[in-house]
Every structure is written in C-alpha cells, then in structure tokens.
Motif scaffolding. Structure first.
Motif, PDB file in Angstrom:
ATOM      1  N   LEU A 144      -3.650   8.969   7.151  1.00  0.00           N
ATOM      2  CA  LEU A 144      -2.605  10.239   7.453  1.00  0.00           C
ATOM      3  C   LEU A 144      -1.266   9.663   7.017  1.00  0.00           C
ATOM      4  N   GLY A 145      -0.952   8.498   7.197  1.00  0.00           N
ATOM      5  CA  GLY A 145       0.429   8.035   6.863  1.00  0.00           C
ATOM      6  C   GLY A 145       0.721   8.160   5.117  1.00  0.00           C
ATOM      7  N   LEU A 146      -0.348   8.443   4.473  1.00  0.00           N
ATOM      8  CA  LEU A 146      -0.293   8.635   3.007  1.00  0.00           C
ATOM      9  C   LEU A 146      -0.581  10.114   2.554  1.00  0.00           C
ATOM     10  N   VAL A 147      -1.096  10.877   3.219  1.00  0.00           N
ATOM     11  CA  VAL A 147      -1.953  12.105   2.794  1.00  0.00           C
ATOM     12  C   VAL A 147      -0.833  12.959   1.781  1.00  0.00           C
ATOM     13  N   VAL A 148       0.283  13.250   2.765  1.00  0.00           N
ATOM     14  CA  VAL A 148       1.048  14.016   1.898  1.00  0.00           C
ATOM     15  C   VAL A 148       2.367  13.487   1.517  1.00  0.00           C
ATOM     16  N   GLY A 149       2.331  11.907   1.137  1.00  0.00           N
ATOM     17  CA  GLY A 149       3.350  11.057   0.666  1.00  0.00           C
ATOM     18  C   GLY A 149       3.501   9.963   1.624  1.00  0.00           C
ATOM     19  N   ALA A 150       4.035   8.912   1.268  1.00  0.00           N
ATOM     20  CA  ALA A 150       4.354   7.714   2.188  1.00  0.00           C
ATOM     21  C   ALA A 150       5.588   7.931   3.031  1.00  0.00           C
ATOM     22  N   PRO A 151       5.766   7.091   3.987  1.00  0.00           N
ATOM     23  CA  PRO A 151       6.935   7.291   4.760  1.00  0.00           C
ATOM     24  C   PRO A 151       8.230   6.908   4.241  1.00  0.00           C
ATOM     25  N   ARG A 152       8.401   6.048   2.989  1.00  0.00           N
ATOM     26  CA  ARG A 152       9.517   5.888   2.467  1.00  0.00           C
ATOM     27  C   ARG A 152       9.930   7.281   1.713  1.00  0.00           C
ATOM     28  N   ASP A 153       9.199   8.092   1.153  1.00  0.00           N
ATOM     29  CA  ASP A 153       9.275   9.579   0.632  1.00  0.00           C
ATOM     30  C   ASP A 153       9.957  10.401   1.668  1.00  0.00           C
ATOM     31  N   TRP A 154       9.489  10.197   2.733  1.00  0.00           N
ATOM     32  CA  TRP A 154       9.759  11.272   3.847  1.00  0.00           C
ATOM     33  C   TRP A 154      10.981  10.824   4.703  1.00  0.00           C
ATOM     34  N   LYS A 155      11.443   9.607   4.583  1.00  0.00           N
ATOM     35  CA  LYS A 155      12.476   9.033   5.225  1.00  0.00           C
ATOM     36  C   LYS A 155      13.861   9.414   4.464  1.00  0.00           C
ATOM     37  N   VAL A 157       0.750  -1.123  -0.052  1.00  0.00           N
ATOM     38  CA  VAL A 157       0.012  -0.107   0.014  1.00  0.00           C
ATOM     39  C   VAL A 157       0.810   1.293  -0.076  1.00  0.00           C
ATOM     40  N   ASP A 158       2.041   1.233   0.934  1.00  0.00           N
ATOM     41  CA  ASP A 158       3.042   2.525   0.788  1.00  0.00           C
ATOM     42  C   ASP A 158       3.591   2.596  -0.260  1.00  0.00           C
ATOM     43  N   LEU A 159       3.857   1.648  -1.059  1.00  0.00           N
ATOM     44  CA  LEU A 159       4.777   1.917  -2.381  1.00  0.00           C
ATOM     45  C   LEU A 159       3.978   2.558  -3.480  1.00  0.00           C
ATOM     46  N   LEU A 160       2.654   2.318  -3.141  1.00  0.00           N
ATOM     47  CA  LEU A 160       1.809   3.025  -4.039  1.00  0.00           C
ATOM     48  C   LEU A 160       1.728   4.346  -3.888  1.00  0.00           C
ATOM     49  N   ASP A 161       2.201   5.118  -2.600  1.00  0.00           N
ATOM     50  CA  ASP A 161       1.787   6.442  -2.161  1.00  0.00           C
ATOM     51  C   ASP A 161       0.577   6.704  -2.097  1.00  0.00           C
ATOM     52  N   ALA A 177      -4.448  19.640  -4.503  1.00  0.00           N
ATOM     53  CA  ALA A 177      -4.435  18.064  -5.189  1.00  0.00           C
ATOM     54  C   ALA A 177      -3.010  18.042  -5.939  1.00  0.00           C
ATOM     55  N   ALA A 178      -2.438  17.097  -5.517  1.00  0.00           N
ATOM     56  CA  ALA A 178      -0.906  16.592  -6.084  1.00  0.00           C
ATOM     57  C   ALA A 178      -1.000  15.370  -6.978  1.00  0.00           C
ATOM     58  N   SER A 179      -1.391  14.263  -6.259  1.00  0.00           N
ATOM     59  CA  SER A 179      -1.390  12.985  -6.960  1.00  0.00           C
ATOM     60  C   SER A 179      -2.132  12.768  -8.017  1.00  0.00           C
ATOM     61  N   GLU A 180      -1.462  11.959  -8.981  1.00  0.00           N
ATOM     62  CA  GLU A 180      -1.846  11.592 -10.179  1.00  0.00           C
ATOM     63  C   GLU A 180      -2.000  10.248 -10.490  1.00  0.00           C
ATOM     64  N   GLY A 181      -1.302   9.407  -9.685  1.00  0.00           N
ATOM     65  CA  GLY A 181      -1.489   8.000  -9.985  1.00  0.00           C
ATOM     66  C   GLY A 181      -0.557   7.290  -9.222  1.00  0.00           C
ATOM     67  N   PRO A 182      -0.375   5.894  -9.263  1.00  0.00           N
ATOM     68  CA  PRO A 182       0.376   5.044  -8.255  1.00  0.00           C
ATOM     69  C   PRO A 182       1.920   5.397  -8.133  1.00  0.00           C
ATOM     70  N   GLY A 183       2.537   5.412  -7.212  1.00  0.00           N
ATOM     71  CA  GLY A 183       3.952   5.650  -6.909  1.00  0.00           C
ATOM     72  C   GLY A 183       4.244   7.235  -6.305  1.00  0.00           C
ATOM     73  N   VAL A 184       5.413   7.283  -6.065  1.00  0.00           N
ATOM     74  CA  VAL A 184       5.784   8.570  -5.474  1.00  0.00           C
ATOM     75  C   VAL A 184       5.394   9.651  -6.614  1.00  0.00           C
ATOM     76  N   LEU A 185       5.024  11.075  -5.756  1.00  0.00           N
ATOM     77  CA  LEU A 185       4.865  12.109  -6.776  1.00  0.00           C
ATOM     78  C   LEU A 185       5.986  12.506  -7.295  1.00  0.00           C
ATOM     79  N   ARG A 186       6.160  12.745  -8.550  1.00  0.00           N
ATOM     80  CA  ARG A 186       7.325  13.001  -9.242  1.00  0.00           C
ATOM     81  C   ARG A 186       7.098  14.404 -10.152  1.00  0.00           C
ATOM     82  N   SER A 187       7.336  15.620  -9.592  1.00  0.00           N
ATOM     83  CA  SER A 187       7.298  16.829 -10.132  1.00  0.00           C
ATOM     84  C   SER A 187       7.715  17.183 -11.474  1.00  0.00           C
ATOM     85  N   ASP A 188       8.597  16.143 -11.984  1.00  0.00           N
ATOM     86  CA  ASP A 188       9.156  16.359 -13.273  1.00  0.00           C
ATOM     87  C   ASP A 188       8.355  15.395 -14.456  1.00  0.00           C
TER      88      ASP A 188
END
Lengths: 408, 376, 408, 376
Positions: free
Chosen positions: D347-358, C337-341, D125-136
């Motif tokens: 709450l853990g996902l709304v502004v990006g997942a923990p892997r992003d924030w780590k 779930v997390d990797l989908l962000d 509104a930022a997210s567009e689809g699966p995976g980390v948000l990439r502004s590029d």
C-alpha cells in the motif's frame, strides 16, 4: 466528518470575530519589552481584556451560568479561542485557574464560600496556581509529603512545593497535602485552596534554563488554614488531583506556540546552496514529516472537542497530542536553529532571525517534554488506559507511605 | 592495527582530566555563564596555556611539542568533558591549523611560536549571516590589501588578537590574516546560545591584512582547515556526550519514583542504552578521524565528515535526553544539564551545521569510491 | 590509534591474500540456483574449502594447537576473515560450531571424548547447531523446560526446542535441559552435546516469513544419552549458556550482508526527478546518517578485536554493534525498496533491481532484530552491564522454577 | 464541525467488519498467499461485489449507491483491516475514480454501471521501471489510437478486464482506456512483496485504446486520480495499522517472559504507545483527507498528500513493531504478522513511494499558503 462550520457555528464565528475586532486591546502601544509575558504592562492588558470578555459573556463560555459562565457549548468556546488566537490576543495568565483548577474545585465543592471565589477569577482580577509537585515527587503526584495536621477547626501545613507555574503572581492556589502517612500513598492525600498571602507561605521563583522565571518553589511553614478551605473529602484528595490532570492534559494536547507557518517563513528567508532552504529537498521531506505531526495535534484536539460536545470526558488521545506536540516542537526548534547554520547561535532579538523566537523555543523545548506529564508518564498512560496493558510492577503498592523507599 | 589510545595517550588523558577537574569545575563554567559578554575565563586560559597544550600538535620547529594529533584529540576529549570556557578550539583547531595548512614559512615562524606559548588568541571568521556559508556569495571583500565588511558570529572574536578571515577578492575567495588590534577593526559582543563561549560581530573598515595560502583558493583551504577542526571538535563532542550519559546514569541511580530507582524502569534504561549507542557511533567515527588526521591519510576528508556528523548527533541526543532523565530539576538554571545542551549546539554549529556536513560526507564517499575504482 | 596494518600484519595479509587467490573454490561453476545457501552443491563447495583451509592451518587460526587450531592471534584470524570476504568465499555453515559452540564446549570439557569431536568440525565434515531456545522461552534462555532425568549412567530427555539455526543439516547439537525444577531457574539447568541422529530426536524445519527454512523445531522424545556427553556440571548449565552467548554477540556485532556500497550502487542506477537517486539531497542526508552507523559497526568490531588481542573478553560494545547493525539494516532495506518506487515491489531475481537482494533483505530484516538477542534484551544488557543500572524488577527471582507464572 | 464518522457510517463500518470477518478471515488471505500467481480470491470478490460496495461512492446516475466518499472510506478502513485479497483498490479507488474525474459522459455511462455492478475489474497502469514515475520520460507511447510498450508492475494486471494507461503522445502525456482482452495485449504474472495482491507485466503491441480526459493532460489527471486514491488507501493503511497494534497488544498480554506478561515491561508498553501515536497521526490526517475528498474542498491535494504520508508511516511502523513484539514466532511464515508487513509496503508503494508524496505535500503547502495570501 466535517471540518467546516455548520451554519450556526459559522454565524457564531462571524459574531465573535466581529466582536473581538471591535473590542480587543491594542498591544501595539506596548514596547517590545512590555510585550513579554509576565511584564506588568502585558499582564494588565490581559486583565483588562478578561474584564471586557467577562462583561460580554465570553470569559468562560462553556461554564454553567451558576458558576459565572455563559452556559455555551465547548464548540463555541473553541471557536472563540480560535478567533482570539487569530487576532493575537490570547493570554495564558488565567488558563491554569479557569481551565484546570476551578472546574475541578467546583466539581468537588459547591458551597457558598467556594462560589464566592469564582467571579474575581473569571474577570481576571485574581490568578490561581497549582501547588501539587514536590522535590521528591515530580511525576509521582501521589508521593506528596507536604504535611497537613488537624488542629481544632484548622489545619496546620508544613512542607515544600515546586514547579508551580505562575505562583509568583498568583492570588490563590490549590494545594495538595498529606494527611495520613500510614495508609497507601493515594489514600492519605487531602486538597485545600489557599490564599497565597496566608502567613507562613513563601514563594521563590526558579530560574529556568531558558532564563525565564515563571516557575516557583513554594515553602509552607506552619501555614494555618480553616477546614472550610478543604476541597473534597479528608484523605480523598487524589480524586481532585485526577480531575485537574485530566483538564490539564486536554488543554496541553492542543499545542501552542510557533507553528509550521513560522518554520516555513524562516526557511523561505534563509539562503541555501541553491535558492532558499525551502527549496532544499532534504528540508522539504523533513517539513512534510513535521507538518503531518502538527496537523495531527490540531486535528486530534478537534476530536477531543467532538467528545466533549457529546458530553464525553476527553479521552487519552490528548496524551498522544501532548507527546506529539512537545517532541515535534523540540525537533522543529533544533531544525530551525540548524538551518541558520552558524547564525543559529545568535539569540538576541536584534541579531537573530525571527527575533530569536526559535532560539528561545530551543531553550524552552526540554521543558515541554517534562511539564504536564513527562514523555515517560504519558506513554504509560496510553499503554495502560488506552491499550489496557498492565501497570508497571509497583513496589509501593499497598505499602504505608512512610515505608516507601525514596533514596533519601 | 590498534583501535584505541596508546597507554601513554591514556596517561595524558587521565592527567588532563584530573587537571581540568581541579581548575575547571562546572562552577567555573557557570561563572562565565553568569557574567554576560565575558565569553571565557582568562585565568583558566592562562593555566591551560602553562600546561603547554596549545603547542601539543604544533611541530617542534615552531615552538610546539610535536606530540601529534592523536594526543591533541585526547586533550580535546577532556576539554569537551569539562566544558572548559577557553578559546582553545578557535585558537588551536582553527587559527593554528589554518596557519599550518596554508601559511608560508615566514607566517608560521612569526605566529606559531606565539600560539604554542599561549601568547595569542586566534580565531577564524567565515560566517556572514543566516544560512549555509557560500563562498561564491561573500560580502566581505579584500581589495588592495584591505578588508571591508562584517563577519558574524565570530567565536572568540572579542578575545582574539588575530583572525583569519574568508573574503572575496578579484582572484576569487581568499584567506586573509588580520591583526585585530588595529583601529579599522570594530568589534562588539553578540549573545549566543552558549554564553560560555564568547562571540562577536566584527566590522572591517579597510583593515590591513595579508593573504595566507594562495589567493583564489580560500574556500578550498578553509575546507581543509575545517576537516582538521571537525575531527578535533568531534572529540570535544564525544567527551561532552559521555559526560551527559554519566550524569544521566548517576541521577537515574540516585532518584526514586514510585518507590524505585528511576534507573530500574526500562523507559530510562533503554533511553540510556540508546544514548550509549549513539555515543559509540560518535566515538568510533571520531577515532577513525583521529587516525586519518594523524597520518594525513587520503581518507581524511571522508573520515572528518563522518566524525562530525556522528559526534554532533551523539551530543545532541545525549544533552537533551540527559535533561529529560533529570526531570523538572534538569530544566532549571541551577542544574548543570543546560550547560551541555548549550555547548552541544555551539559545537554542532561552529564549523557548519550537520546538514552541510552530511552533504560533504556523501560527496566524499563518492570521491572515495571513484578513487578506489581508479586504483583497482 | 592506527587503522593501518603494522608491518607483520601487512605481511600476513599479503600472504593469506595470495594463498586464498591460489586456493579458493571457483563458485562461478555453480548455477544461480546452486549458489543459494543450503543448496547441496553450495554446501559441498563450502565443505571442500574448509578442508583446504584446515590442511593449510587456516581453519581455526586463533585456537590453541591442542584443539586443532593454529595458535595464531585474533588479529590474524580477523585479517583472514576480511580477505576471505573480499574474495567472496566466506560461508556461514560452520560459524555456529566453530565460533559459538565449540569454544564454549572446550572451555568446560577437556576430556578425550570431547577432543575427539573437534577435528571433524574443524574440517567441515560435521556441522554443529545450538539447541537452547524453547517455545515458551525465547529471550529467556534460562526458562528452558526440556527435561533431562537421570537413569543410571544415562539421561532421558523429553521436550521441545525451537529457532535452531541449521539443525536440519547438523550432525551435532549443544542441548540445554532442565535437570532440577525445584530451584530458581538459572540453577537447575544442564547442558549436553548430542548426536543429531540419536533415536527420539526429530528435526522439523520452520518456514520463515522470508520463505527461507533454515530455522527449525527440534522434538525430543525419550532421547537417551550417556552422562559422558554432559558439558560442565550437573545443574551448572547456565555457565555454558553464558559462554556461547558471549561468543555469539561478539560475532553478530560485526555485521554482514548488503553494505553501503550496495545501496550506493542501487541509488546510482535508479533514476530520480533529476539525475539519479544518488543526486537527491534528501537521499544524501539519509545516506550520510546510514553510513556513519555502518562504519560504527565495522569500527566497533575492530575495537572488540583490540580487546581480544589484549586477552580481554569481548565487551558489551558488541551488543551495541548488533543493535546498530540489525536496526540500520531494516531501515536501509526499507529505504532501498522505497527509492525504487512501485518497482520496489518486485521480488524475483529476473524482474527486480539488484536481483531482488534488497527485497530479500527487507523480508529478513525483522528476524535480524530478534535472533541473537532481541533489541529489548540487548538494551537491557547495555543498561545493566555497561551502565550499571539495576536489573528489571524480577518476579521470578529465587522462585522455584515450577512456580513461575507462564501464562499457559 | 464534526470530526468523526456519523452514527450511520459507524453502523456501516461495524457491519462491514462483521461481514469481512466471516468471509475474509486471515486463513482466506493465506490461501491466496500460498497459491503463487493467483493474486486474489475470486469467490470473495464476488461476495464483496454482491454487497454493492463497488458502487458505494459512484453516483446513482451511473448505477452506484451515491453514498459519498466518507462511506467509502469507512469500507476501505475495514478492507484494510481484513487484508481482503480482492481487486477493490485498483478497480474502485483508481480505475473508477479516473473515469469519474476524466471520463466523458459516454465513457462513464458505458463503464461505471459495470463497475458498480461488480462486473468488471479495472486497473491503472503507470509505472514502467525502477524509480519515481516521470511523466516526461514515458516509454509507453500512444500513436494513432494504438498503445505500444510495457508497463510493470500493474496491480491486478492479470485479473483486470480494463486498464487506464498513462502514455506519451505527440500532444504530451495522455490517459488511455484499454480493453485488456484484445490480442495485442500480453500479460504475465510478476511476483511482488505482497503475493496476496496480484501484479503483472503488460506488453502493449499496438493495442487499440481511447483517450480519456484531455490529451496532453494525462499527468495532471493522473495526479488528481492519485489524490482520490491516496485518501482511500490511507484508510486501508489506518485499518491495517490498527489491527497490527491490536495483535501486538493481545500478544503482549498473553505472552510471559521472566515470569511476567511482556506487556508489563515498559519497553513493550512504550513501543505500543509509540505505535498508537503514529496511528493517531495517520488517522487524524486520513479523516481530514476524507472530509476534503467528500466535499471536494480546495484543500484536497494538500490533505490527500498529508493523509498518504502519515498513513504510510504509521502502517510501516505498526507492521514491523508488531513482528518485533511477537518475537521469533512473529518472524515465521505460519504467524500472520508478515501478511501485514507485506501489505503495508504494498500500500505504501502503489500510487508512489512516501518520498514522492512528501515532496508533493511540501509543494501543496506552498500553494495553499500562496492562495491564502491572495485571498487575504
């Protein structure tokens, strides 16, 4: 919430920083060998620094003046400690006495003889050690068997103690004895202070798995001490034990030793598949997790300080700090050794990265989870004292001490 | 399908355990620990060689017993259990396996019989300094038949007669077979976390050496040797981890706190259950590795990486929680717990740290899936 | 050690693979809705497949012929199960009956009436469920309160059961009752089999946190059943419970559901900072750790099989397998779930990656650590039965059932 | 130095707790859960707006109370505890903070008073689809004042009147302020793990929008907004995690197994102690974040990332182990445990997942160390 100094605190910090800069001992004159803890030259440097501090009123800042302190605040003492650490002149020799034992001693005894012991401790001329643990009662301090038997105005003591940190170099000890084995275990204990040169008292250092030998066994054979060295009430020793344990956990909860900065420096100098280990996303995720834990230890110790400065007792959050610090330190030392790959095996200062500090930590780490309350005891403390859960089912409760099963 | 040792292998293993309990008690391990720089127990090594274990998996044509890798795994498990302070892993899992994998017929004929007979000690020298081994940045060079540079740490580097050395050459990385007795080789002891397994720094100053395997293929050949070693080391790790669990269990039954055996507290019970589970993960993956090694299955690279990752994790957990279960006494020099804590890290690093092997594992899973895709 | 089929096993595998290919139901004719477990169309497809298997002797391969089985080996049964899973035609409706309950029933009762119940179960015409757990005794099956009172040749039963998987669609149940509250709790239990249509028996589905409702409460009000439906001895029901629990843990230890292949597929299709998540070293390290655990579950279940094939009882290693599987599945679903962000929040099949399978797993995962033995109970099982550590201190041991504290 | 709330802040917090216990019991949360697609409780939102909480940290010049961020953190902690199903986080922590950080004076004057008064609902509104948000690699584009493309999931996307949208433009990434009531905006409900917090897919089909902040700086501005939001969300997470621990503790005291309170078993005691420790890690880092936010300290990016990583981990652990402590009953729809399990992940996902924030945290530690190096 304010993690900045207020104006008075900032002024105090500036004052002590300047004073430390002007007065701190120059350790660079010592050889690498001499700079190791317990080396006579290192110990002497520490003692001299303690004298300088005492003369300037910085030795026991938060103690009342009648005990030889400066009547300052806990915050001031913490600021001084931070600045001392920053300048690299913090020593551990006097911590057991000044932070754990003497405050407890003075809480229970205020007589002239007791007060006469204090100045030499404050100036670092005399070192104190704790004589509580026994071979058959590690986590269970109340299980002490070391027997004190009344003989006129004296007590005659026979038994054995263990894990006594610094006892090999100490002048005085705070000694836990059993004075009544026929009542439940917490109710038959008495505490004394002893001169470590008393006849019949023998200290034997224990070599630890890291190769260090600052812990000891202490054997007591017909040791005779006068009743005036008793601390607190006869059979009332448990209250004294509790006082020292609270002080100990509050101190350990703040963590010491290698920090995230050291790990980061190691990662930055260690090559990896691409760039250095610091560039490796897997390391970076681990590092973030490690960082928040060590930050929590640091920040939680500030909260302990906030409580202290309001005159409240340090809460059991310091147990959480000690658990976090010891476990994350073991994890960190393991990670540090591993990221060096096969060279992580090297331990000698001349061969190993960071002079072998991480390997030494790796070999000390198991002890961190045992000393000052094991993981298991501290989790019980949190569960029972913070969360209000029931105590473990006790088979020894209300049972006369001599009838408690011991497996021996 | 059969997911266990055969009855014959179980007998071999039982016999090895009895033998090692007699000739390599922990007092013998401790004797090596207490004598800095000695690195192994030559008398014990002689007795182990006399058992013929060195030749267990070496083909009969090269003086070995040709018993196969699963038998060698059974011996490795018992060697790991006993912490035997001998250069078995360097000589057999690495040096001999490198010869088997990469040596030409003449090299095998010349050296494998000596290995089988226990007449030489061999090692493999790859590491040059802190961090993961990068075969594209080797500083030890092999030019015109001569080796130059420094390898450190080399396990059993002082005791060994022969080494196989990973070096850079004009053709790319290369494995070089070197007689360590020549004058242009200088060796010095280095102290490590596990003093019961010796290690050295070796300087090559134009030492003569011969290529084994194809020049330019050194890194690939080394990876294959390490796969073999990883499976065998995993059995040493599983053996050690099991013994840690047994020590902790025995102590938990013997020690009383608050009037009860400490093993009656759930904190200890569940800690030991967690150790058991980690050991089962190590064991299951090691067994699969043994099967893949013994059959030279295409799954070997995958199974070897899985075995190494799982067994390294199990031994680390078991060795540290064994100390924790013992309390303060477990932290002393006199207690045996730290022998296992030290050996666990030694074994976890000798052919590369877990972070390296986790990535190899991920890569090999991808390769396996890609191969299935092609096959299907 | 041999993880290959031997020649006979390979031949058997080829035979059943071909047979399954030729006979398996075509599920592609069902709609997505109809393909969900417990949908009538799905259940009917499963039942028809069970009939086809039974006719061909593949329904209960390892059962003795006199029970309606084929007298085959456990290895053969495992091979068939593997091939059935490979072909995507494995159904769970009959598992509780055929794997957990009926073998235990037949171990204790071999009378004609009992044997007459078997063929309909083997052919999937009748479904069985377990009626053991009660509201006040989740992990503590022996704490059952549901009362069975003798009345002539009958027993009259009153009480409540809970967590009864599949009871809403079952024809028969195996029911645990208390027949004697005046003896220690394990000694006053009796088991019966019941027809789920017996008057006074009412099934109410429980909605779980995932939104599914395949678990139930069962209320029994003056349910009257003849003594011939008793399983085993009066007050000897605990032996029957133990038989079914052993079967259950052996089955759960082998793990089911989303595999590492599914996680890998997800990682490969999810973009990351560079390339896909599968290219991220931090993910790769996590994936390696996850893989060795799921492989251990698979390989350990093979070892259980090795024991079974030697005629030994499945060992407690299956408890380890169940713990590993349930905990690593929760970890995996969280990671997925997390990797989908932020898109990991989406749950509907049309919006979510992998049709929302990982989100559904995420919401089921807490149940995996509870059903079939909680984490805590299974660790006790390993500690006590494998490692030989003492049982927990029991305050209820030897105490008459009605005097045991219950907090209610 | 002062490492706790002030007495005034404690009173504010106590009052907020009493108010929320009265107006937003878990039955009210459950009512939103049971009505698919509704996404929040408009009556509750109205009452919260009437309290003036929306303007707590908004300067008085823009119609707010100007109480400061620590007060807002105190409210966030209580909102998190109560699971209040309202668009507070989207409107206040994200939309309003984006205006404060990036808006020009006219935009602030126009919109912040409406936010303060509780008269609009905003979102980011930022997210567009699966995976980390990439502004590029944004697919939503902003050309000639018009937005085109799809954002999903947008929290409170259906209830909101206004959105700030991250989009690509010829000048690089840009934040665009959009009135969602216009016809060229289509919205539909999407179901999520936490139905008590609504979400939508929003299609922009040439919707009119105005730039906020500097064009080309959208990603950098978003990161600053997310730092503010991360600290405030951390307090919601800590509040929720604390309540999970309390629920587990209460159940452990109430529930008996094998004749004893389950809270007397070490397995449960130590599980709860571990939850307490994780919550303390979350709390300590959140407090530091609150200080950095309230003083706009240079440490803010570092402190915000640490707060988010720590609080996300704490809530995940607390919410799953609360269910485990409750046993089977905790897994039912009727029990309240899953409300927290769902909210924790939300709450853990709304502004990006923990892997992003780590990774953000690691980067910011490096930046901090580099800055110290320059300062020293």
């Amino acid at each position: 919430m304010n993690f900045d100094d207020n104006p008075e605190e900032a002024a105090y910090r500036a004052e002590v920083r300047a004073w430390i800069e002007g007065n701190a001992p120059d350790l660079s004159v010592l050889t690498a060998e001499e700079r190791r803890t317990w080396h006579p030259a290192h110990k002497e440097a520490a003692r001299q620094w303690q004298v300088v501090k005492a003369d300037a009123g910085y030795a026991c800042i938060s103690w009342p003046r009648e005990w030889g302190g400066s009547g300052g605040t806990n915050i001031q003492e913490a600021i001084f400690n931070q600045e001392e650490a920053r300048a690299g002149v913090q020593f551990t020799y006097f911590m057991t006495g000044l932070h754990f034992l003497l405050p407890a001693l003075l809480e229970h005894n205020q007589d002239e003889l007791t007060l006469s012991l204090i100045p030499s401790a404050v100036r670092g001329d005399k070192i104190w050690c704790q004589l509580f643990s026994e071979p058959s009662s590690g986590s269970d301090s109340a299980g002490a068997r070391c027997a004190a038997v009344r003989d006129g105005d004296d007590w005659v003591i026979n038994g054995q103690k263990v894990w006594n940190s610094g006892a090999q170099a100490s002048d005085y000890g705070l000694l836990l004895t059993r004075t009544n084995p026929d009542v439940p275990k917490h109710k038959g204990l008495t505490v004394f202070w002893v001169d470590m040169t008393t006849p019949g008292l023998e200290v034997r250092p224990i070599k630890m798995m890291s190769g260090d030998a600052e812990l000891n066994e202490v054997f007591l054979t017909d040791v005779r001490i006068p009743d005036c060295q008793r601390v607190g009430e006869i059979d009332g020793g448990w209250a004294v034990v509790i006082s020292t344990l609270m002080n100990e956990r509050a101190a350990l909860g703040s963590g010491t030793g290698l920090s995230w900065r050291d790990v980061m420096a190691l990662a930055r100098q260690t090559p990896s598949w691409e760039g250095t280990v610091m560039d490796d996303p897997a390391f970076r995720e681990w590092f973030a997790d490690y960082y928040i834990r060590t930050e929590a230890v640091r920040l939680t110790s500030f909260r302990t300080l906030s409580s202290l400065s309001r005159g409240e007792a340090p809460g059991p959050e310091s147990s959480a700090g000690k658990l976090l610090w010891s476990n994350s330190t073991q994890d960190m030392s393991s990670q540090a050794v591993d990221l060096l790959d096969m060279s992580g095996l090297l331990v000698d200062a001349e061969d190993a990265a960071a002079n072998g500090a991480f390997q030494h930590r790796f070999l000390w780490a198991p002890g961190l989870r045992l000393g000052g309350g094991t993981d298991e005891i501290l989790k019980n403390v949190i569960a029972e004292r913070v969360l209000g859960l029931p105590g473990d089912v006790r088979l020894d409760k209300g049972v006369p001490f001599r009838e408690i099963p011991s497996g021996r | 399908m059969n997911f266990d040792y055969t009855d014959e292998q179980k007998s071999l293993k039982d016999e090895a355990r009895r033998f090692l309990a007699a000739v390599s008690p922990l007092t013998a391990v401790r004797a090596v620990l207490e004598e800095p720089g000695i690195g192994h127990d030559p008398a014990l090594w002689k007795r182990i060689c006399e058992q013929g274990w060195c030749g267990a998996a070496i083909p009969e044509g090269y003086g070995g017993l040709g018993m196969g890798y699963v038998d060698l795994c059974a011996l490795a498990e018992e060697l790991g259990r006993s912490l035997a302070p001998v250069p078995f892993a360097s000589t057999i899992y690495q040096f001999a396996e490198a010869l088997v994998i990469a040596g030409n017929e003449e090299q095998k004929q010349r050296l494998l019989p000596l290995v089988s007979a226990g007449e030489i000690i061999g090692t493999l020298a790859a590491s040059e300094g802190p961090g993961v081994l990068r075969s594209d940045a080797l500083k030890v060079r092999y030019v015109d038949g001569k080796l130059s540079g420094t390898k450190v740490p080399v396990i059993d580097g002082l005791a060994a007669n022969w080494a196989i050395v990973l070096a850079a050459s004009d053709e790319g990385s290369v494995l070089v077979l070197v007689d360590l007795s020549q004058g242009s080789v200088q060796r010095e002891v280095v102290a490590t976390l596990d003093p019961t397994r010796g290690a050295a720094r070796i300087h090559f100053d134009g030492a003569a050496g011969e290529v084994i395997g194809q020049a330019g293929q050194g890194a690939q050949l080394l990876a294959r040797v390490q796969d073999h070693a990883a499976v065998l080391l995993a059995f040493e790790q599983v053996g050690g981890a099991d013994r840690c669990l047994e020590m902790a269990r025995d102590y938990a039954l013997e020690r009383y706190a608050f009037g009860r055996q400490i093993g009656s507290y759930q904190a200890i019970k569940h800690k030991l259950a967690d150790m058991f589970i980690a050991n089962e993960v190590g064991r299951a993956n090691a067994y699969y590795g043994a099967w893949a090694l013994s059959t030279q299955a295409p799954e070997l690279p995958l199974a070897a990486a899985a075995a190494r990752v799982a067994a390294s994790a199990a031994y680390w957990q078991a060795s540290k929680e064994n100390i924790q279960t013992h309390g303060g006494i477990g932290f002393t020099w006199e207690a045996d717990c730290h022998l296992f804590y030290r050996r666990a890290r030694h074994l976890g690093l000798v052919v590369g740290a877990p972070r390296d092997w986790k990535r190899r594992l991920a890569t090999r899973i991808e390769q396996q899936v890609a191969a299935e895709g092609i096959a299907a």
